[in-house]
Structure formats: structure tokens, C-alpha cells
Design a protein around this motif. Structure first.
Motif, PDB file in Angstrom:
ATOM      1  N   TYR A  69     -17.968  82.842   1.565  1.00  0.00           N
ATOM      2  CA  TYR A  69     -19.393  83.184   1.697  1.00  0.00           C
ATOM      3  C   TYR A  69     -20.217  82.507   0.612  1.00  0.00           C
ATOM      4  O   TYR A  69     -21.296  81.947   0.877  1.00  0.00           O
ATOM      5  N   LEU A 115     -20.555  78.746   1.346  1.00  0.00           N
ATOM      6  CA  LEU A 115     -21.525  78.494   2.420  1.00  0.00           C
ATOM      7  C   LEU A 115     -22.972  78.701   1.946  1.00  0.00           C
ATOM      8  O   LEU A 115     -23.891  77.950   2.299  1.00  0.00           O
ATOM      9  N   LYS A 116     -23.164  79.748   1.167  1.00  0.00           N
ATOM     10  CA  LYS A 116     -24.518  80.025   0.644  1.00  0.00           C
ATOM     11  C   LYS A 116     -24.966  78.914  -0.286  1.00  0.00           C
ATOM     12  O   LYS A 116     -26.129  78.486  -0.261  1.00  0.00           O
ATOM     13  N   ARG A 117     -24.024  78.427  -1.106  1.00  0.00           N
ATOM     14  CA  ARG A 117     -24.373  77.350  -2.019  1.00  0.00           C
ATOM     15  C   ARG A 117     -24.752  76.092  -1.250  1.00  0.00           C
ATOM     16  O   ARG A 117     -25.714  75.400  -1.582  1.00  0.00           O
ATOM     17  N   ARG A 118     -23.988  75.781  -0.188  1.00  0.00           N
ATOM     18  CA  ARG A 118     -24.307  74.599   0.611  1.00  0.00           C
ATOM     19  C   ARG A 118     -25.686  74.734   1.268  1.00  0.00           C
ATOM     20  O   ARG A 118     -26.461  73.779   1.335  1.00  0.00           O
ATOM     21  N   ARG A 119     -25.996  75.949   1.783  1.00  0.00           N
ATOM     22  CA  ARG A 119     -27.303  76.168   2.402  1.00  0.00           C
ATOM     23  C   ARG A 119     -28.432  76.014   1.401  1.00  0.00           C
ATOM     24  O   ARG A 119     -29.471  75.414   1.697  1.00  0.00           O
ATOM     25  N   ASP A 120     -28.229  76.541   0.204  1.00  0.00           N
ATOM     26  CA  ASP A 120     -29.266  76.410  -0.832  1.00  0.00           C
ATOM     27  C   ASP A 120     -29.489  74.956  -1.214  1.00  0.00           C
ATOM     28  O   ASP A 120     -30.628  74.511  -1.424  1.00  0.00           O
ATOM     29  N   ASN A 135     -28.921  72.348   0.683  1.00  0.00           N
ATOM     30  CA  ASN A 135     -29.619  71.680   1.785  1.00  0.00           C
ATOM     31  C   ASN A 135     -31.114  72.031   1.794  1.00  0.00           C
ATOM     32  O   ASN A 135     -31.971  71.169   2.037  1.00  0.00           O
ATOM     33  N   ASN A 136     -31.456  73.302   1.561  1.00  0.00           N
ATOM     34  CA  ASN A 136     -32.873  73.708   1.527  1.00  0.00           C
ATOM     35  C   ASN A 136     -33.618  73.031   0.382  1.00  0.00           C
ATOM     36  O   ASN A 136     -34.770  72.603   0.523  1.00  0.00           O
ATOM     37  N   ASP A 180     -32.861  70.152  -0.961  1.00  0.00           N
ATOM     38  CA  ASP A 180     -33.061  68.741  -0.589  1.00  0.00           C
ATOM     39  C   ASP A 180     -34.228  68.579   0.384  1.00  0.00           C
ATOM     40  O   ASP A 180     -35.022  67.637   0.279  1.00  0.00           O
TER      41      ASP A 180
END
Length: 434
Positions: free
Chosen positions: A17, A20-25, A27-28, A30
Motif C-alpha cells: 500500500y 502504491l501511494k508513493r508512486r501515485r504521489d 505521478n501527481n 510530476d
């Protein structure tokens, strides 16, 4: 082993979790960075284009100024410099009179009177025009009747701004100055006007003269045939009443040029006021041993009334007057024509000072009535302030003006018996004092 897997499973879920949260952050972040970069690029591009347009306008303005150096020296300086330095600082009294048709003192007097309605607030995109410049733009138009494009280049403003300045100032003059400069006279003013008619033109017991003014217009969008006057050109018709000082104290504007002046008079407030004795003191003064209201002098096309005198018919081709006028009637006609010249001279000065009334007016019919009223008020302001009148303006009017229409004489009115009795009194007076 299974027990170890059970213990590790929550930990694996937690780590998954968090990844995944780190990847989403990431991407946002960027995406936000890319959006911010694009926004800054668009903003920088906008400012570069705006700066480029300003540079091109400055270069084009410099080229136009250099091209006119030999012919028009005032246009070699920027428009703002022409207004702020040449007009406001270097104009001589003759320049103010020639360009604005009034003295510098009268100009600033009008600006102060209209300031409450003409003041505009600055915006984020441009500075508001000063009241003085707005008034100057409008006065230039009224005095010269030149195209908006010419005034736009002269003052460095847009054509739409010139149109708005003219419209706003005319309506402001009517709203703020009409009660002071275009109003029914008081009793002392009536007495002063009667004294002037007697002392200067030898016509007693008279306070005013009424005349008609035709102003040429462009073809209206509807009912154009109604605006064709007896001379054959398109116009609006105004009724003007002039006192002994040559100032206008009553007017009706603007009717289609095809209407008869008598019809306008009978619909005006002047008719009602004068018929009810509103233009005389109470009780009226005596004239030739009889209490008589003050009279007004009119053109032959008006109906004869006890308060409105007109000349006797010059010809004998009417049923009511089969014989030629007598010598005493001719004497009355000469005295009346002489006194009625005060209205004709006032209209000449009005049209010469404000040439939008002598040349064809290209404004719409929604603006023309306010423009004519404003010119009448400005005429009274200049006359009351003692501003000089240049006789050369009359020659300009004579060259530009279309011939004013003439009207047939109105005679044989069923209710003119009282008017005829009053006219006989004046005939007796002139015959006794000739």
C-alpha cells in the motif's frame, strides 16, 4: 512456516500500500510540475507577444509622425504630448476660441460642472481619460463636425471613445446645466427682455421671438420620407425661443423636417404657458390703456394669437385679406421684422459656433436631440460668460449650410380675433410714435 507467513502478511500488505501511494504521489507531483511549467510558458509567451505589439505600434506611430512633419507640425509629437503640452500649456486665448469656441475659463467651468457625471475610474487594463480631455474631444466634434476618425487620431483615442465622449457630454450637459441655462424666465428676466426689445428694436411689450431651426441628418432607418423638409433635404426641425439678449430660453427638439412649425408650436409647453399668461406678471402691465400680457414675435407660418404676433400678409391673394396691406400695417411689419432679427441672429451665432448644426450631422437620431439641446445650452453659457464671437465663423456657415426651408403663411385662423385686436393696438402705437 505457515505461522510465519501469517505474521508477515499484514506487513506485506502495508508495504504494498505504501509503495502504491508513493508512486501515485510521485505521478501527481510530476503532473503538477508539468502543468506549472506549461502555465509559465503560456504566460511568458503572452507577455512577449504583448511587448512585440507595443513595439510595432510605437514604430508605426513614429513612422506616421515623421511622414507628417512638413505639413502638420503639431502631429510631430505624440498625441498625449499634444494634449498635455500644446493644448493645456501653449494654447493662446485665440486658439481656445478657434478650436473649442469658448475661452479657457469657460472650458474649465464646464468641466467642473460636468465632473460628477463624466469622471471614470481606472481599470486594470487602461487609465481613464481625464474629464478635461473628454470634454475637449466632445467640443471639438460639436464645433467642427469632423469625422470621428480625425478626432481619434488628433487626441490619440479610439473612434468608439470619441463617440462615447460626445454622447456622454451631451447628455450630461442637458442633465446638469439645463435648469440654469435653458429654462423659463423669471418675472425680472421678462421685464429686462421687454426693456431690451423696446430700447434696441423699438418694439414695446415684447419679451421674445420664436423661430425654426433645421438640422441636416443622414437617412433614417425608418420613415425617411417624414424627414424631407419643404426645401427637399433630410432634416430634423427644432423650435427655438430667443430673449432680448439673444439667448435661448425655450426649445423643442427634434421633430421630423416634414412637420409644419405651427403643429410643433401648438404641441409645445410654450403654447400652454403663454396662453395661460405664464409669460407675464400678475396683473399684466398696461399697454395703450389696456391690460395686456407680454407678446412673442413669430414667423408668418405661425397662427396669430393674443400673445403671438406675426406680420400682416404681404400679398392680396388670400380670402381673409383681399386688399393689400395699408401703410400702418406695413409699418407694423417693418417693426416686427426688425425686432424678430434677434432670433435669426441668435440662430446664426448658434450654428456658426457649433457647426454640427450647420453641416450634415452624421450621428444617429438617438443622439441628435441631446446634441442640439447641448449646443443651445453651450450657446447660452458662452453668451452669458461674454466669450468673444468670431465673425469669420459666419462665412463658414454660409458655405456649408443648405438653404433653410420657407413655409407658406398661415392665415384665416378661426380663433385669431383676439390676436387681431392686439395687433391693431401695436399698429396704433407705431403710428403714434413714428
Amino acid at each position: 512456516m505457515e505461522e510465519d507467513d501469517e505474521r508477515l502478511r499484514p506487513f506485506v500488505f502495508l508495504m504494498t500500500y505504501m509503495l502504491l501511494k508513493r508512486r501515485r504521489d510521485v505521478n501527481n507531483a510530476d503532473a503538477q510540475r508539468r502543468n506549472e511549467i506549461q502555465r509559465r510558458l503560456r504566460q511568458r509567451q503572452y507577455f512577449f507577444q504583448r511587448q512585440r505589439r507595443m513595439m510595432m505600434m510605437m514604430i508605426a506611430g513614429g513612422i506616421r509622425s515623421n511622414a507628417r512633419i512638413r505639413t502638420r507640425p503639431w502631429t510631430t509629437v505624440p498625441s498625449t504630448d499634444w494634449w498635455e503640452r500644446v493644448v493645456m500649456m501653449e494654447f493662446q486665448p485665440s486658439d481656445w476660441l478657434d478650436k473649442f469656441r469658448m475661452s479657457r475659463e469657460t472650458f474649465f467651468y464646464i468641466c467642473d460642472k460636468l465632473r460628477s457625471r463624466l469622471t471614470r475610474q481606472d481599470t486594470s487594463f487602461r487609465l481613464a481619460l481625464p474629464v478635461e480631455k473628454r470634454v475637449a474631444v466632445a467640443l471639438w466634434r460639436l464645433a467642427s463636425n469632423v469625422e470621428y476618425r480625425t478626432i481619434s487620431a488628433l487626441f490619440g483615442v479610439g473612434k468608439s471613445t470619441v463617440c462615447k465622449c460626445v454622447r456622454d457630454m451631451c447628455h450630461s450637459i442637458v442633465a446638469l446645466l439645463r435648469t440654469d441655462y435653458l429654462r423659463p424666465p423669471s418675472e425680472p428676466e421678462l421685464e429686462e427682455s421687454a426693456r431690451l426689445f423696446l430700447s434696441q428694436w423699438g418694439f414695446p411689450h415684447c419679451v421674445a421671438a420664436v423661430a425654426t431651426l433645421h438640422t441636416a441628418i443622414i437617412t433614417p432607418s425608418s420613415n425617411a420620407s417624414d424627414y424631407i423638409n419643404p426645401a427637399g433635404w433630410l432634416s430634423v426641425l427644432s423650435q427655438v425661443t430667443v430673449n432680448g439678449h439673444g439667448q435661448i430660453w425655450d426649445m423643442c427638439a427634434c421633430f421630423p423636417g416634414g412637420i409644419e412649425p405651427a403643429e410643433i408650436l401648438q404641441k409645445s409647453s410654450l403654447w400652454t404657458t403663454a396662453a395661460e399668461g405664464g409669460l407675464s406678471p400678475v396683473p399684466p402691465y398696461c399697454f395703450m390703456g389696456r391690460q395686456l400680457n407680454y407678446v412673442i414675435l413669430g414667423e408668418p407660418c405661425y397662427p396669430l394669437q393674443s400673445w403671438l404676433l406675426k406680420p400682416y400678409p404681404e400679398k392680396r391673394a388670400t380670402r381673409a385679406h383681399p386688399a393689400a396691406p395699408s401703410e400702418r400695417q406695413n409699418l407694423f411689419n417693418r417693426r416686427l421684422r426688425r425686432a424678430r432679427c434677434v432670433a435669426q441672429e441668435a440662430l446664426l451665432r448658434l450654428k456658426a459656433r457649433w457647426q454640427c448644426l450647420s453641416k450634415r450631422n452624421d450621428c444617429g437620431l438617438d443622439v441628435v436631440p441631446a446634441m442640439i439641446r447641448a449646443c443651445c445650452i453651450l450657446h447660452n453659457v458662452c453668451e452669458s460668460h461674454g466669450d468673444a464671437f468670431n465673425g469669420e465663423w459666419l462665412a463658414e456657415v454660409a458655405e456649408a449650410e443648405s438653404p433653410q426651408p420657407t413655409y407658406a403663411e398661415v392665415d384665416g385662423d378661426p380663433d385669431q380675433s383676439q390676436g387681431e385686436d392686439v395687433r391693431q393696438l401695436f399698429c396704433d402705437y407705431f403710428q403714434q410714435n413714428d
